[in-house]
Design an enzyme around this catalytic site. Structure first.
Site, PDB file in Angstrom:
ATOM      1  N   HIS A   1       0.832  -1.224   0.000  1.00 50.74           N
ATOM      2  CA  HIS A   1       0.000   0.000   0.000  1.00 50.74           C
ATOM      3  C   HIS A   1       0.863   1.269   0.000  1.00 50.74           C
ATOM      4  O   HIS A   1       0.542   2.253   0.669  1.00 50.74           O
ATOM      5  CB  HIS A   1      -0.968  -0.022   1.198  1.00 50.74           C
ATOM      6  CG  HIS A   1      -0.286  -0.109   2.542  1.00 50.74           C
ATOM      7  ND1 HIS A   1      -0.808  -0.806   3.600  1.00 50.74           N
ATOM      8  CD2 HIS A   1       0.874   0.424   2.992  1.00 50.74           C
ATOM      9  CE1 HIS A   1      -0.003  -0.701   4.636  1.00 50.74           C
ATOM     10  NE2 HIS A   1       1.029   0.050   4.292  1.00 50.74           N
TER      11      HIS A   1
ATOM     12  N   HIS B   1      -1.150   4.464   9.909  1.00 51.41           N
ATOM     13  CA  HIS B   1       0.245   4.872  10.103  1.00 51.41           C
ATOM     14  C   HIS B   1       0.298   6.143  10.945  1.00 51.41           C
ATOM     15  O   HIS B   1       0.794   7.177  10.498  1.00 51.41           O
ATOM     16  CB  HIS B   1       0.918   5.106   8.746  1.00 51.41           C
ATOM     17  CG  HIS B   1       0.911   3.919   7.832  1.00 51.41           C
ATOM     18  ND1 HIS B   1      -0.221   3.481   7.191  1.00 51.41           N
ATOM     19  CD2 HIS B   1       1.907   3.072   7.461  1.00 51.41           C
ATOM     20  CE1 HIS B   1       0.082   2.411   6.447  1.00 51.41           C
ATOM     21  NE2 HIS B   1       1.352   2.153   6.604  1.00 51.41           N
TER      22      HIS B   1
ATOM     23  N   HIS C   1      10.394  -3.958   3.466  1.00 47.87           N
ATOM     24  CA  HIS C   1      10.852  -2.569   3.387  1.00 47.87           C
ATOM     25  C   HIS C   1      11.195  -2.045   4.771  1.00 47.87           C
ATOM     26  O   HIS C   1      10.647  -2.503   5.765  1.00 47.87           O
ATOM     27  CB  HIS C   1       9.854  -1.642   2.674  1.00 47.87           C
ATOM     28  CG  HIS C   1       8.491  -1.457   3.293  1.00 47.87           C
ATOM     29  ND1 HIS C   1       7.621  -2.481   3.558  1.00 47.87           N
ATOM     30  CD2 HIS C   1       7.827  -0.322   3.659  1.00 47.87           C
ATOM     31  CE1 HIS C   1       6.482  -1.994   4.044  1.00 47.87           C
ATOM     32  NE2 HIS C   1       6.586  -0.687   4.127  1.00 47.87           N
TER      33      HIS C   1
ATOM     34  N   GLU D   1       4.377  -5.521   8.319  1.00 46.67           N
ATOM     35  CA  GLU D   1       3.025  -5.315   7.755  1.00 46.67           C
ATOM     36  C   GLU D   1       2.492  -6.597   7.099  1.00 46.67           C
ATOM     37  O   GLU D   1       1.280  -6.761   6.951  1.00 46.67           O
ATOM     38  CB  GLU D   1       3.040  -4.181   6.720  1.00 46.67           C
ATOM     39  CG  GLU D   1       3.236  -2.806   7.345  1.00 46.67           C
ATOM     40  CD  GLU D   1       3.213  -1.671   6.314  1.00 46.67           C
ATOM     41  OE1 GLU D   1       3.021  -0.530   6.736  1.00 46.67           O
ATOM     42  OE2 GLU D   1       3.371  -1.915   5.106  1.00 46.67           O
TER      43      GLU D   1
HETATM   44  C1  DHB Z   1       6.285   3.383   2.020  1.00 43.80           C
HETATM   45  C2  DHB Z   1       5.682   2.132   2.152  1.00 43.80           C
HETATM   46  C3  DHB Z   1       4.685   1.907   3.106  1.00 43.80           C
HETATM   47  O1  DHB Z   1       4.068   0.702   3.319  1.00 43.80           O
HETATM   48  C4  DHB Z   1       4.263   2.950   3.909  1.00 43.80           C
HETATM   49  O2  DHB Z   1       3.252   2.716   4.760  1.00 43.80           O
HETATM   50  C5  DHB Z   1       4.864   4.199   3.803  1.00 43.80           C
HETATM   51  C6  DHB Z   1       5.874   4.411   2.850  1.00 43.80           C
HETATM   52  C7  DHB Z   1       7.345   3.650   0.990  1.00 43.80           C
HETATM   53  O3  DHB Z   1       7.839   2.723   0.352  1.00 43.80           O
HETATM   54  O4  DHB Z   1       7.679   4.811   0.775  1.00 43.80           O
HETATM   55 FE    FE Z   2       2.649   0.881   5.326  1.00 38.83          FE
END
Ligand code: DHB
Ligand code: FE
Length: 280
Positions: free
Chosen positions: A12, A59, A193, A240
């Site tokens: 997302h 978030h 990530h 996540e």
């Molecule tokens: C990014 C990815 C995420 O899942 C999020 O919640 C905020 C930022 C990103 O890759 O920038």
């Molecule tokens: Fe996220």
């Protein structure tokens, strides 16, 4: 009776929402990402459910750090897109299915999940980007959505195993709802990530692809992975992915994997997306 017919999971990434809202989906950087969603955009036309139960994380947009429920269900009639610092995304209001939300909440409590009820809340990119990726830019979302918010931002987060059990409990709850409803369960977030600290930018393709293989074929093995393993292998935000387990457990043991997509990167994130059909 209501039944869970299918499940969708997707990353997302907020920049995906910006690309959609600003008309950049065909730019060189973004086109290969959006190509991965062509299947679901076609498939959903013939498979639009009555209701989506959408497991996502806020978030710190609507749920600030003053109150951090582990699992929470949205109980408002409607939910607006949250302003995350750049104004609200130009997307339709999200409409709830209150009767099903109430039934699920009651059954979850009976099943020993002490779920938090949220009577007023905005929904951030964790919920609105999956809707945009699947339904595109529309005047109205074509189905009702029950937001199911999971804490993955503040220690202690729930374990993958707990999310698996929550998915099973949701499955049991939906099955006992007397109205004839087609329900899908979606899970959002991930894949690997890390947005902060010395490992910022971490992506682990091997981990992600193993996750995708196991999710389709041996999901119970995934439910044994610890939070530390997610943190170590998939980065701080890779946790996540536990929301994908809620979706997967809600579908029951066997699924048909209709579509799988994986691409690195989009923004800072490895983007993953699957569409599963439940076996009857
Ligand atoms: C990014 C990815 C995420 O899942 C999020 O919640 C905020 C930022 C990103 O890759 O920038
Ligand atoms: Fe996220």
């Amino acid at each position: 009776m209501a039944r869970i017919s299918a499940g969708i999971a997707t990353s997302h990434v907020p920049a995906i929402g910006a690309a959609i809202d600003l008309g950049k989906t065909q730019d060189e950087y973004w086109a290969p990402v959006f190509e991965g969603y062509e299947f679901v955009k076609e498939w959903i036309k013939d498979n639009t459910p009555d209701v989506v139960i959408l497991a996502y994380n806020d978030h710190a947009s609507a749920l600030m750090l003053d109150i951090v429920p582990t699992f929470a269900i949205g109980f408002a009639d409607t939910f607006q897109s949250a302003d995350e610092g750049w104004g609200r995304r130009p997307v339709p209001l999200v409409h709830n299915h209150i009767d099903l939300a109430a039934h699920v909440a009651e059954q979850l409590v009976i099943d020993e999940f002490d779920i938090t009820i949220i009577n007023e809340m905005d929904v951030d990119h964790g919920l609105t980007i999956p809707l945009s990726l699947v339904f595109g830019q529309v005047e109205e979302w074509p189905c009702k959505v029950i937001p199911l918010a999971v804490n993955v931002t503040q220690f202690p987060t729930p374990s993958g195993e707990r999310c698996w059990k929550l998915g099973e409990a949701i499955r049991n709850a939906v099955k006992t709802f007397p109205e004839d409803l087609d329900v899908q369960v979606w899970g959002t977030g991930g894949m690997s990530h890390q947005l902060q600290g010395t490992r910022a930018g971490l992506i682990n393709k091997e981990f992600d692809n193993r996750f995708l293989d196991l999710l389709a074929h041996e999901p119970e093995e995934l439910a044994t992975w610890t939070r530390l393993e997610y943190l170590r292998e998939a980065g701080t935000e890779g946790i996540e992915l536990i929301m994908w387990l809620i979706m997967r457990a809600a579908l029951g043991y066997g699924v048909d994997e209709l579509h799988r997509f994986y691409r690195v990167p989009a923004s800072n994130t490895a983007v993953g997306h699957v569409v599963y059909q439940a076996k009857a």
